[in-house]
Design a protein around this motif. Structure first.
Motif, PDB file in Angstrom:
ATOM      1  N   SER A  39      43.946  42.251  35.679  1.00  0.00           N
ATOM      2  CA  SER A  39      42.783  41.895  35.677  1.00  0.00           C
ATOM      3  C   SER A  39      41.921  43.489  33.986  1.00  0.00           C
TER       4      SER A  39
ATOM      5  N   GLU B 142      42.591  51.409  41.313  1.00  0.00           N
ATOM      6  CA  GLU B 142      43.593  50.552  41.662  1.00  0.00           C
ATOM      7  C   GLU B 142      43.245  50.948  43.500  1.00  0.00           C
TER       8      GLU B 142
ATOM      9  N   ARG C 247      42.606  41.516  42.082  1.00  0.00           N
ATOM     10  CA  ARG C 247      44.245  41.101  41.769  1.00  0.00           C
ATOM     11  C   ARG C 247      44.728  40.729  42.948  1.00  0.00           C
ATOM     12  N   PRO C 248      44.826  41.424  43.909  1.00  0.00           N
ATOM     13  CA  PRO C 248      45.453  41.487  45.151  1.00  0.00           C
ATOM     14  C   PRO C 248      45.154  40.433  45.894  1.00  0.00           C
TER      15      PRO C 248
ATOM     16  N   LEU D 231      46.778  37.160  43.478  1.00  0.00           N
ATOM     17  CA  LEU D 231      48.178  37.889  43.668  1.00  0.00           C
ATOM     18  C   LEU D 231      48.644  36.572  44.891  1.00  0.00           C
TER      19      LEU D 231
ATOM     20  N   ALA E   6      54.034  35.056  41.953  1.00  0.00           N
ATOM     21  CA  ALA E   6      52.827  36.041  41.384  1.00  0.00           C
ATOM     22  C   ALA E   6      53.488  36.862  40.513  1.00  0.00           C
TER      23      ALA E   6
ATOM     24  N   ASP F 252      52.091  40.438  38.570  1.00  0.00           N
ATOM     25  CA  ASP F 252      51.756  41.037  38.480  1.00  0.00           C
ATOM     26  C   ASP F 252      51.158  41.817  37.380  1.00  0.00           C
TER      27      ASP F 252
ATOM     28  N   GLY G  59      49.582  43.865  36.653  1.00  0.00           N
ATOM     29  CA  GLY G  59      48.200  45.141  36.535  1.00  0.00           C
ATOM     30  C   GLY G  59      46.853  44.975  36.213  1.00  0.00           C
ATOM     31  N   ARG G  60      46.290  46.005  35.808  1.00  0.00           N
ATOM     32  CA  ARG G  60      44.899  45.765  34.915  1.00  0.00           C
ATOM     33  C   ARG G  60      45.629  46.813  33.703  1.00  0.00           C
TER      34      ARG G  60
END
Length: 436
Positions: free
Chosen positions: A215, A222, A237-238, A241, A251, A253, A255-256
């Protein structure tokens, strides 16, 4: 593409492949691309890129077959009884009496599952047989025990109308050498049963496709972080994923990343090192802070797909360090729709599966809608107790609650149309996109 492959797979397994850097390129002059054309181009651009390995079937649930699964033996391996009863040769029965019944002697012994009869059934006689037992030599038909009268060592019954009654033929489910499941099939529990009964103990299965999700945006927080008036929580994202995991992918992750070129570059480099494909949300248009599209254009490969779809429109399609990248809109509703309609079928092929067109159904509308020509539209929708389809109260792309409210999407065609209650519309449940 990552270095995963040769060291992780048996010698007989195919090495991992990669897509061409220009796989997503569009012809010069392409402007707004209809959805069907975009999907056709996308289907032609992708190919399996994951290596495969040999796995016992007990460890292969959810994996995609790299090679066809071939029956090693017939199922059933022998003709067997479908019921408890008595086995005999239909052609050897004596003439029936005036009531239609025959009387035959009961042969010694019996046949049970796992314990075949010893010797053949004498002509004109019958042998006790239990469900699942191999039909003995000299017999081809079974009569139910409930239809038999046993008296003084002989049986009296009305014969079944057809020879072969109550007998499962050898190989009627599968013959040795049959292709049970083709390459690209994603294995389910019921498929494992089919493989097992045909003697298949292991399969050539693709390793899961690793898909990284990033993201982008200074405005993102978050979930659980202390809120700021100028910030929003990252929903993409959640959501993505979890969707990737349900689609059978691994998946990753990332992060951003803030709206800063070096941070985005670092995140993309990490994704290219850890994953087979990357999905980003936000930063894919042509604004001052759209660093994903700018970096792809300057340091990777970029094709901006302007698709005639609502919600959605621009998709950034390209490669970063040789890894395919799908740049989705930052709006969660648009990101969700574009992920299911465009990214999901492409990722399925890259994972070694088959191109999956969404499976929808024509159902009566419980809503009204006037639509202009020129765009494919997807509306958040759900089933009513009456078997009709209703749509969410608003088409606003920022209303994430509509995704949770919905059972799926209504797909409206590119042409202008008016929908009134009772008109048939195409409803695609979430399962129709492959989500379990």
């Amino acid at each position: 593409m990552t270095a995963r492959g040769a060291a992780e797979q048996p010698a007989a397994a195919a090495a991992a492949e990669r897509l061409a850097d220009d796989c997503f390129a569009l012809p010069p002059g392409t402007h707004w691309t209809p959805v069907d054309e975009a999907l056709e181009r996308l289907q032609g651009a992708v190919a399996p890129i994951t290596p495969y390995e040999t796995l016992p079937i007990g460890a292969a649930d959810g994996r995609r077959l790299a090679l066809p699964a071939i029956a090693r033996r017939a199922n059933p391996p022998t003709a067997n009884a479908a019921v408890d009863g008595y086995a005999f040769a239909a052609a050897a029965l004596p003439p029936a009496d005036e009531t239609g019944a025959v009387r035959v002697p009961l042969a010694e012994g019996r046949a049970a599952a796992g314990h075949p009869a010893e010797g053949a059934v004498p002509p004109g006689a019958a042998l006790r047989i239990l469900t699942g037992a191999s039909v003995p030599e000299g017999a081809d038909t079974v009569v139910l025990q409930e239809d038999v009268t046993l008296e003084d060592g002989s049986l009296q019954f009305r014969p079944p109308k057809k020879p072969g009654a109550n007998v499962r033929r050898a190989g009627e489910d599968a013959a040795a050498g049959d292709t049970l499941l083709g390459a690209g099939h994603r294995l389910r529990p019921q498929d494992l049963a089919r493989l097992a009964v045909a003697g298949v103990g292991e399969v050539a299965a693709r390793q899961p496709l690793r898909v990284a999700v990033l993201s982008t945006g200074d405005e993102l927080l978050e979930p659980g972080e202390t809120p700021r008036p100028d910030a929003i929580y990252d929903a993409n994202r959640p959501m993505l994923l979890a969707a990737l995991a349900r689609l059978g992918h691994e998946a990753v992750d990332l992060g951003r990343a803030p709206d800063e070129a070096q941070a985005v570059r670092t995140a993309l480099d990490t994704g290219a090192g850890r994953a087979d494909a990357i999905i980003t949300t936000g930063g894919a248009s042509a604004g001052d802070e759209d660093h994903v599209s700018r970096l792809l254009r300057e340091e990777g490969r970029l094709a901006t797909w302007r698709i005639a779809v609502k919600p959605g429109r621009p998709l950034a399609m390209g490669t970063w360090a040789g890894v395919p990248l799908f740049g989705l809109p930052g709006n969660p509703v648009a990101a969700w729709v574009c992920a299911l309609v465009f990214a999901a079928p492409a990722l399925e092929v890259m994972a070694g599966g088959r191109w999956r067109a969404p499976l929808g159904y024509a159902l009566p509308a419980a809503f009204e809608k006037r639509k202009k020509a020129g765009r494919r539209e997807f509306l958040r929708a759900r089933l009513t107790p009456q078997g009709t389809v209703e749509t969410f109260r608003s088409e606003g792309s920022g209303l994430v609650g509509g995704l949770s409210w919905a059972d799926g999407l209504v797909e409206l065609p590119d042409e202008a149309m008016s929908v009134v209650p009772g008109d048939p519309v195409r409803f695609i449940p979430w399962a129709g996109f492959g989500l379990a």
